[in-house]
Design a protein around this motif. Structure first.
Motif, mmCIF file in Angstrom:
data_model
loop_
_atom_site.group_PDB
_atom_site.id
_atom_site.type_symbol
_atom_site.label_atom_id
_atom_site.label_comp_id
_atom_site.label_asym_id
_atom_site.label_seq_id
_atom_site.Cartn_x
_atom_site.Cartn_y
_atom_site.Cartn_z
ATOM 1 N N ARG A 1 0.580 -1.212 -0.378
ATOM 2 C CA ARG A 1 -0.289 0.034 -0.136
ATOM 3 C C ARG A 1 0.849 1.102 -0.292
ATOM 4 N N LEU A 2 1.869 0.723 0.566
ATOM 5 C CA LEU A 2 2.454 2.516 1.336
ATOM 6 C C LEU A 2 3.997 3.026 -0.274
ATOM 7 N N ALA A 3 3.878 1.081 -1.071
ATOM 8 C CA ALA A 3 4.499 1.519 -2.872
ATOM 9 C C ALA A 3 3.557 2.665 -3.645
ATOM 10 N N GLN A 4 2.772 1.260 -3.297
ATOM 11 C CA GLN A 4 1.720 2.115 -4.318
ATOM 12 C C GLN A 4 0.884 3.442 -3.682
ATOM 13 N N GLU A 5 1.222 3.987 -2.589
ATOM 14 C CA GLU A 5 0.570 5.571 -2.235
ATOM 15 C C GLU A 5 2.236 6.249 -3.402
ATOM 16 N N VAL A 6 3.224 5.098 -3.187
ATOM 17 C CA VAL A 6 4.742 6.458 -3.458
ATOM 18 C C VAL A 6 4.749 6.218 -5.523
ATOM 19 N N LEU A 7 4.045 5.212 -4.923
ATOM 20 C CA LEU A 7 3.929 5.384 -6.937
ATOM 21 C C LEU A 7 3.206 6.190 -7.316
ATOM 22 N N GLU A 8 1.868 6.137 -6.888
ATOM 23 C CA GLU A 8 0.830 7.049 -7.391
ATOM 24 C C GLU A 8 1.636 8.778 -7.120
ATOM 25 N N ALA A 9 2.196 8.933 -5.972
ATOM 26 C CA ALA A 9 2.684 10.038 -6.031
ATOM 27 C C ALA A 9 3.073 10.569 -7.116
ATOM 28 N N LYS A 10 4.238 9.590 -6.922
ATOM 29 C CA LYS A 10 5.723 9.264 -8.409
ATOM 30 C C LYS A 10 4.511 10.399 -9.352
ATOM 31 N N GLN A 11 3.309 8.749 -9.704
ATOM 32 C CA GLN A 11 2.833 9.724 -11.446
ATOM 33 C C GLN A 11 2.075 10.770 -11.198
ATOM 34 N N ARG A 12 2.012 11.351 -9.876
ATOM 35 C CA ARG A 12 0.787 12.477 -10.258
ATOM 36 C C ARG A 12 1.836 13.724 -10.406
ATOM 37 N N GLU A 13 3.325 13.182 -9.908
ATOM 38 C CA GLU A 13 4.356 14.843 -9.927
ATOM 39 C C GLU A 13 4.782 14.804 -11.452
ATOM 40 N N ASP A 14 4.708 13.054 -11.369
ATOM 41 C CA ASP A 14 4.899 13.294 -13.352
ATOM 42 C C ASP A 14 4.476 13.855 -14.167
ATOM 43 N N VAL A 15 3.189 13.432 -14.019
ATOM 44 C CA VAL A 15 1.949 13.724 -14.736
ATOM 45 C C VAL A 15 1.872 15.816 -14.924
ATOM 46 N N GLU A 16 2.062 16.200 -13.274
ATOM 47 C CA GLU A 16 2.643 18.003 -13.406
ATOM 48 C C GLU A 16 3.479 18.099 -13.785
ATOM 49 N N ARG A 17 4.258 17.427 -14.317
ATOM 50 C CA ARG A 17 5.782 17.714 -14.292
ATOM 51 C C ARG A 17 5.821 17.932 -16.151
ATOM 52 N N ARG A 18 5.195 16.716 -15.837
ATOM 53 C CA ARG A 18 4.804 16.727 -17.813
ATOM 54 C C ARG A 18 4.126 18.039 -18.237
ATOM 55 N N GLU A 19 2.593 18.315 -17.533
ATOM 56 C CA GLU A 19 2.044 18.860 -18.107
ATOM 57 C C GLU A 19 2.453 20.634 -18.216
ATOM 58 N N LYS A 20 3.369 20.657 -17.734
ATOM 59 C CA LYS A 20 4.365 22.129 -17.204
ATOM 60 C C LYS A 20 5.495 21.274 -18.441
ATOM 61 N N LYS A 21 6.199 20.840 -18.720
ATOM 62 C CA LYS A 21 7.349 20.977 -18.713
ATOM 63 C C LYS A 21 6.596 20.959 -20.945
#
Length: 510
Positions: free
Chosen positions: A363-383
């Motif tokens: 669960r924690l790993a999934q949360e970390v992955l989801e957080a990273k994915q959300r971060e990636d999406v936000e970063r990529r949208e910004k880029k």
């Protein structure tokens, strides 16, 4: 210790003091017996006949009391009344000290007291003064008790008189002996002797029985077939008490008693507890007492007649043993089952805890992955927003082309292209790759013409033109080597070149 001279002097002084005292004692005895004899002579002939016919004692309560009064008067130094001194035969019963052994008792008591006084003085012991007038002296009573003359058990007394060859006597309690016999599947032979001092026929019967028990054949037969019990105790009082209790339990009408007792196991219907029921199955009349051979014959006949009791009890003992075995097995099985259940519960709890731990980690790993994915999406949208519009296609043409067309081959084999100004930094190209899903932390971009690789953030500062990329170039995604930093060495190894060989044709097309 005083010197011998002083000791002998003290003994002489004590002897001098004791001489007059002994003389006074003898005089007192003579004075005490004289009135008694006079009083005895004053009795009428009828009283003398009655006294002689009753064994020397007058069974008269008044005479007894008067005798005690006379005895007291003699001990105090007083004399009898004048009427009795004259020996008159009056209606009043004479106060004769002859009643109840008066003469012997009075003399014995007087001598005993005077002897005690003399011993007290000779021994130097302190005495209590009876006053100036009386001057009497009382000897101290000894606090020591007489040793028990009846010490030792039945076996010791038997061996002292009849020898050490005898059956094994069980001198414990009656219940213990019968329980021992039950455990060994035997009958219990019980012998209760007559009370000590019985005398007469009872003593002869006891002697005959003991002589038979001392016979080797009798002893061997008893030890091999019975458990023999006799009343035990270190004192005669204890043995008498044990004998009385046992006689009541076995139903003995008289002593000595020789009998056989059987013990049977029964279950209490109320408490369901097993207990022993004891019953007398045989008694020897002891009239006359049995000899050694007769005792063996009697015991053999008892065994023959009562063997069915032993067989029934043996079967009962076997049944009880089987029940105990089954019960023990059930208890052990139940205990093992409880232990196994406890171990299984512990194992299940451990497995459940491990599953919970893994689930929590997942669960924690999934949360970390989801957080990273959300971060990636936000970063990529910004880029993607920061990339802006592509240069026009005309900027690529001509000798003075200001733009370059770059084709990117992704890890899944798909290709995308975009135009960049040749003055744009490689960081913008890497951001474009990031927007397309390239993991810049683990991957890098490589080209075959020229052979170079570009990583973030080490190569982000150089321009496309400085990187050596022409107006048209092919880039592909590859994994960063282990331990590689963000900087690129500008070269491609053989493996990377072989992987990009298939894309040369595509680059020509560009």
């Amino acid at each position: 210790m005083p010197p011998p001279a002083a000791s002998s002097g003290r003994q002489q002084q004590q002897s001098l003091r004791a001489g007059p005292l002994l003389f006074v004692a003898l005089v007192a005895v003579n004075l005490s017996t004289a009135p008694l004899l006079v009083t005895a002579k004053s009795l009428p002939r009828s009283r003398w006949v009655a006294a002689s016919s009753n064994g020397g004692s007058l069974h008269d309560s008044s005479a007894s009391s008067n005798a005690r009064a006379v005895a007291v008067g003699v001990r105090c130094g007083a004399t009898s009344s004048g009427k009795e001194d004259e020996g008159e035969d009056t209606d009043e019963p004479p106060r004769s000290p002859l009643s109840e052994g008066g003469l012997a008792a009075t003399v014995k008591e007087t001598i005993s007291k005077l002897t005690g006084v003399v011993r007290s003085l000779l021994g130097g012991k302190g005495s209590k003064s009876g006053g100036a007038a009386g001057g009497g002296t009382k000897a101290k009573k000894s606090s020591k008790r007489k040793p028990n003359s009846s010490s030792g058990g039945f076996t010791e007394a038997f061996e002292a008189k009849y020898g050490k060859r005898h059956p094994k006597f069980n001198e414990k309690s009656f219940g213990d002996a019968t329980e021992t016999a039950w455990g060994r599947n035997r009958l219990c032979l019980v012998y209760i002797a007559a009370e000590k001092g019985s005398g007469g026929k009872a003593a002869k019967v006891d002697d005959a029985i003991c002589k038979a028990l001392a016979d080797p054949e009798v002893a061997e037969f008893i030890d091999s077939s019975f458990v023999m019990w006799v009343p035990g105790g270190k004192s005669s009082a204890q043995r008498v008490a044990a004998s009385a209790a046992a006689a009541k339990r076995v139903g003995a009408r008289s002593l000595p008693f020789l009998g056989v007792v059987n013990s049977a196991s029964e279950t209490d219907k109320m408490t369901l507890e097993r207990k022993l029921e004891r019953s007398t199955v045989a008694m020897h009349h002891c009239n006359p007492p049995p000899s050694a051979s007769q005792m063996v014959s009697w015991m053999a006949r008892v065994l023959e007649l009562k063997k069915n009791l032993l067989e029934v009890e043996l079967a009962e003992q076997q049944r009880l043993k089987d029940e105990d075995t089954i019960y023990t097995e059930r208890v052990e099985g139940y205990s093992k089952s409880l232990k196994d259940d406890a171990l299984r519960e512990v194992r299940e709890r451990e497995e459940e805890a491990e599953r919970a731990r893994l689930a929590e980690e997942e669960r924690l790993a999934q949360e970390v992955l989801e957080a990273k994915q959300r971060e990636d999406v936000e970063r990529r949208e910004k880029k993607a927003a920061e990339l802006g519009q592509e240069p026009p296609e005309s900027a690529v043409k001509g000798a003075e082309a200001k733009a370059a067309t770059l084709m990117l081959r992704l890890a899944d084999g798909s290709r995308i292209r975009r135009r960049f100004l040749r003055s744009d930094p490689m960081g913008k190209v890497l951001d474009w790759a990031d927007v397309q899903g390239v993991d810049l932390d683990a991957q890098r971009l490589s080209s075959t013409m020229p052979k170079a690789s570009f990583s973030h953030p080490g190569d982000s500062g150089m321009t496309i033109e400085e990187a050596g990329l022409g107006r048209q170039a092919l880039l592909f995604v590859e994994q960063k080597p282990k331990g590689a930093t963000g900087d690129s060495d500008g070269t491609v190894d053989e493996a990377e070149a072989a992987a990009a060989a298939g894309d040369e044709g595509t680059e020509r097309e560009l």
